[in-house]
Design an enzyme around this catalytic site. Sequence first.
Site, PDB file in Angstrom:
ATOM      1  N   VAL A  31       3.049   2.093  29.116  1.00 27.06           N
ATOM      2  CA  VAL A  31       3.491   3.420  29.551  1.00 27.06           C
ATOM      3  C   VAL A  31       4.854   3.736  28.940  1.00 27.06           C
ATOM      4  O   VAL A  31       5.075   4.808  28.371  1.00 27.06           O
ATOM      5  CB  VAL A  31       3.542   3.509  31.086  1.00 27.06           C
ATOM      6  CG1 VAL A  31       3.962   4.905  31.523  1.00 27.06           C
ATOM      7  CG2 VAL A  31       2.183   3.145  31.695  1.00 27.06           C
ATOM      8  N   TYR A  32       5.772   2.799  29.046  1.00 24.43           N
ATOM      9  CA  TYR A  32       7.103   2.982  28.474  1.00 24.43           C
ATOM     10  C   TYR A  32       7.017   3.169  26.957  1.00 24.43           C
ATOM     11  O   TYR A  32       7.636   4.087  26.399  1.00 24.43           O
ATOM     12  CB  TYR A  32       7.970   1.767  28.804  1.00 24.43           C
ATOM     13  CG  TYR A  32       9.354   1.819  28.212  1.00 24.43           C
ATOM     14  CD1 TYR A  32      10.329   2.656  28.742  1.00 24.43           C
ATOM     15  CD2 TYR A  32       9.699   1.014  27.118  1.00 24.43           C
ATOM     16  CE1 TYR A  32      11.603   2.702  28.208  1.00 24.43           C
ATOM     17  CE2 TYR A  32      10.970   1.048  26.578  1.00 24.43           C
ATOM     18  CZ  TYR A  32      11.917   1.901  27.124  1.00 24.43           C
ATOM     19  OH  TYR A  32      13.175   1.933  26.579  1.00 24.43           O
ATOM     20  N   ALA A  33       6.252   2.305  26.293  1.00 22.22           N
ATOM     21  CA  ALA A  33       6.135   2.400  24.839  1.00 22.22           C
ATOM     22  C   ALA A  33       5.578   3.752  24.415  1.00 22.22           C
ATOM     23  O   ALA A  33       6.036   4.345  23.431  1.00 22.22           O
ATOM     24  CB  ALA A  33       5.269   1.265  24.308  1.00 22.22           C
TER      25      ALA A  33
END
Length: 243
Positions: free
Chosen positions: A152-154
């Site tokens: 999700v962060y990436a």
Amino acid sequence: MAESLDGKIAVITGAASGIGLATTEALLAEGATVVMVDWNEASLNELAGRLGEKAIPQVTNLLDAQSCAAMIPQILEKVDHIDILYCNAGTYIGGDITETTSEAIDKMLNLNVNAVIKNVHDVVPHMTARKTGDIIVTCSVAGHYPTYWEPVYASSKWAVTCFVQTMRRQMIPHGVRVGQVSPGPVVSALLADWPEENLRKAKESGSLIDPSEVADAVVYMLTRKRTVTIRDMLVLPTNFDRV
């Protein structure tokens, strides 16, 4: 040869801690005035009092649509122009996709992506009218590599990379430089969401960097002569071997 930042006016989001605070201190040391943007009013006021009159607090909640939209107009009531916008505020979600919630995903994308795009959208007319300016965004090494342990962060950082590099090209005719700094793991509050075992291993192996190292990279980017743009700078711990 480096150009001076003396007399420049910078805006930094997420300025009350971590990379934002380290960059605030670095730019102040270079002679710039810094508008420190954060949601934490008490912390901002305490820091501004400690850092001096060239540190100007701006309380903005980037997750609130009205507060976010009011940020640039409110800042231009405090200073007469903006030379530098550093979109640094962000948050983190690690682990498998099933280990988070829809609400957390919305919050992260709104802060990491939507707020960045909106802040840039709001400052561009001001900078293009002046035919000069610098916009820098905190991205991540995760915006360059499919870091499967934090999808999700990436994904948010891949979106940031796309936005920055398209805006960089769009702003060339207007004299506005656009770039990003892409750190590896930084000692900051964001690491509180790391899996405990990953954090322990990173600390033991020396695979973390200090926020001041990222701030130094930002200063380098901003002090190049106007005919040079650093489009992206990856800043990694020497012992970071996951990518």
